[in-house]
Design a protein around this motif. Structure first.
Motif, PDB file in Angstrom:
ATOM      1  N   GLY A 127      37.093  48.605   6.697  1.00 49.27           N
ATOM      2  CA  GLY A 127      35.836  47.935   6.961  1.00 49.27           C
ATOM      3  C   GLY A 127      34.728  48.270   5.998  1.00 49.27           C
ATOM      4  O   GLY A 127      33.657  47.662   6.049  1.00 49.27           O
ATOM      5  N   VAL A 169      34.704  41.662   5.308  1.00 47.73           N
ATOM      6  CA  VAL A 169      33.650  42.640   5.005  1.00 47.73           C
ATOM      7  C   VAL A 169      32.641  42.055   4.020  1.00 47.73           C
ATOM      8  O   VAL A 169      33.010  41.356   3.070  1.00 47.73           O
ATOM      9  CB  VAL A 169      34.257  43.928   4.392  1.00 47.73           C
ATOM     10  CG1 VAL A 169      33.156  44.936   4.048  1.00 47.73           C
ATOM     11  CG2 VAL A 169      35.273  44.551   5.333  1.00 47.73           C
ATOM     12  N   ASN A 218      31.801  46.962   8.180  1.00 45.21           N
ATOM     13  CA  ASN A 218      31.955  45.893   9.157  1.00 45.21           C
ATOM     14  C   ASN A 218      32.822  46.405  10.302  1.00 45.21           C
ATOM     15  O   ASN A 218      34.014  46.661  10.118  1.00 45.21           O
ATOM     16  CB  ASN A 218      32.581  44.658   8.512  1.00 45.21           C
ATOM     17  CG  ASN A 218      32.650  43.491   9.474  1.00 45.21           C
ATOM     18  OD1 ASN A 218      33.486  43.448  10.366  1.00 45.21           O
ATOM     19  ND2 ASN A 218      31.758  42.517   9.291  1.00 45.21           N
ATOM     20  N   ASN A 241      36.914  46.820  11.020  1.00 47.22           N
ATOM     21  CA  ASN A 241      37.420  48.157  11.320  1.00 47.22           C
ATOM     22  C   ASN A 241      38.303  48.135  12.566  1.00 47.22           C
ATOM     23  O   ASN A 241      39.424  48.664  12.573  1.00 47.22           O
ATOM     24  CB  ASN A 241      36.241  49.114  11.514  1.00 47.22           C
ATOM     25  CG  ASN A 241      36.663  50.503  11.920  1.00 47.22           C
ATOM     26  OD1 ASN A 241      36.818  50.787  13.104  1.00 47.22           O
ATOM     27  ND2 ASN A 241      36.835  51.383  10.958  1.00 47.22           N
TER      28      ASN A 241
END
Length: 513
Positions: free
Chosen positions: A114, A149, A381, A385
């Motif tokens: 992420g 992301v 993000n 994740n």
């Protein structure tokens, strides 16, 4: 904390930029994706400082941004359906300064999953220190935001709070409420856009990266991976051994993706490292007053954990209540924070009043993701994740199993175990488990493991070597992904990419004197 089509393309830069020699041999097939170059984002000084750039380096950051090339590459959302829906991957390139002696391209693989890697050519190499800046002399540095992301195509699912967070010892009843809230949140998130979220996997990011390679006109990519980026590097190397050059992976992930095992290994490493911290504090008992021996410090901190679980404190100027989990959080800090963590633990022994002691507030009051600055790029993000972790987590423990594992963590690790909570991130995730297959390769691979850190336990480095091969480079510190930050270690990294040779390791971040 835990993860087609082979195309060829000619990368043409806009605004009079000349393609690299490696791109000249790429075909001009109009069906092949290329980089769509465009202007790079502009950032205010406030945003630049918010990215961690020191005041005296803001001008250098701006100068490097003038050299940075920014663009996007179109890739399939589902690589099994290359003609279906397309998404954009945001890409950056910092061209080699010594074009005549250029050796190729190094792709920086960000952590997370992420984390953004869009500005990594600037922040992790050219601006990091003089040694890492040298990597850009003979190599293009490639950054990118993984799918989901930053400037790449992404979605935001409705992430809900984890449930009631009552201060004090975690009871089974409260843990059950937290677990049930996690199940409901995961189900809601996973069903919000399953077509996109189901394609957030390490393997798909690796396939995106190979399409970036072809769009840039590179025959191969060298890899510099950090944390989750090390697992991405393993997967890329397994899928595309013929396109992988030299690979240096720092703070190595394990060769498996089970969240329960990840929590167990990290917790064991954290408690071991607290033994080092306890010995350091004991040698400075006159300053901290936590005990004159490592054993005394251990007992004192474990007693603090129990005391604050029994009688939590809520301060008017600290959003987080201080209970045993907060004390354990201080006890698992790495050596760069031992001075402040020791002081905070000492403050908690005698704290009175309604406001938090200064160092306690400093360490426990800072927002985990930093202050929000208008216009700042996304650096993490959480939807990506969660989706990558849960799409690849085969444990997805039931409550009874997760509760039993939590109790074991607390019992086995009296100083740091309370910091972990119930190790159940993915119960209720409605999408199927998708795990990559790692393969042993013969290409050049360096696995940089840190002897004492817990975020990537050193044993995982050894497990990964047994699974896929490579050379272990041992960093004698407890600091996550510190190799490129420490000048002597960074010099080894650059020398490796230039020559292919690597030593046995480096000292890493020094223990505070």
């Amino acid at each position: 904390m835990t993860y087609r089509t082979s195309l060829t393309a000619l990368a043409l830069a806009l605004a009079g930029l000349v393609a690299h020699p490696s791109a000249a041999s790429a075909t001009s097939n109009p069906d092949v994706s290329s980089v769509q170059w465009k202007s790079c984002p502009a950032y205010t000084d406030e945003v630049i400082r918010g990215l961690g750039v020191a005041e005296d380096k803001v001008a250098a950051f701006r100068s490097l941004m003038k050299r940075l090339e920014c663009g996007t590459v179109s890739v399939p959302l589902n690589h099994r359906d290359p003609d279906g829906r397309k998404i954009d991957i945001a890409v950056t390139r910092l061209a080699a300064t010594d074009e005549a002696h250029r050796l190729g391209a190094v792709a920086v693989l960000p952590g997370g999953p992420g984390n953004s890697g869009y500005l990594d050519p600037v922040l992790r190499t050219a601006l990091r220190n003089e040694e890492m800046a040298g990597l850009n002399e003979r190599y293009d540095i490639i950054g990118f935001d993984p799918r989901g992301v930053g400037y790449s195509t992404k979605v935001a699912c409705p992430l809900s709070p984890q449930g009631p967070q009552e201060p004090g010892a975690l009871t089974k009843e409260t843990a059950r409420k937290i677990y049930d809230a996690q199940v409901a949140s995961n189900e809601k998130c996973g069903r919000s856009d399953p077509a996109f979220l189901g394609q957030l996997t390490t393997e798909n990011v690796a396939k995106d990266l190979d399409l970036v390679r072809t769009a840039l006109g590179e025959r191969s990519l060298n890899l510099l991976g950090f944390s989750w980026g090390t697992y991405l590097g393993m997967v890329y190397r397994s899928l595309f051994p013929g396109h992988t050059g030299r690979a240096f992976l720092d703070s190595v992930a394990p060769p498996w993706t089970r969240i329960d095992e990840h929590a167990k290994g990290a917790a064991e490493a954290a408690e071991r490292n607290f033994g080092r911290m306890a010995a350091w504090l004991a040698r400075r008992d006159g300053t901290y007053g936590l005990g004159a021996t490592a054993r005394q410090v251990r007992e004192e901190v474990a007693k603090l954990v129990r005391a604050y679980d029994k009688s939590p404190k809520t301060y008017t100027d600290l959003q987080r209540p201080v209970d045993g989990s907060a004390v354990a959080d201080l006890a698992r800090r790495n050596s760069t924070e031992w001075v402040r963590a020791g002081k905070a633990l000492a403050e908690l022994r005698t704290a009175t009043g309604t406001t938090a002691p200064a160092t306690v507030k400093e360490l426990l009051g800072a927002p985990m993701m930093g202050p929000s600055v208008p216009g700042a790029p996304e650096t993490l993000n959480m939807t990506m994740n969660l989706a990558v972790a849960c799409n690849e987590d085969s444990s997805r423990a039931g409550f009874d199993t997760a509760w039993r594992q939590y109790q074991q963590l607390v019992k086995r690790h009296p100083a740091t175990g309370r910091a972990w909570g119930v190790p159940a991130m993915c119960p209720g995730w409605p999408l199927p488990v998708q795990q990559a297959t790692l393969k042993r390769g013969s290409g050049s691979l360096v696995l940089a493991g840190h002897l004492y850190e817990f975020m990537s336990a050193y044993d995982w480095t050894l497990q990964t070597r047994r699974a896929i091969g490579g050379t272990v480079y041992t960093v004698a510190d407890d600091v996550h992904v510190s190799t490129t930050r420490v000048p002597k270690c960074a010099a080894d990294v650059v020398r490796y990419f230039e020559t292919g040779r690597i030593g046995k390791g480096c000292e890493g971040s020094p223990i505070p004197s």
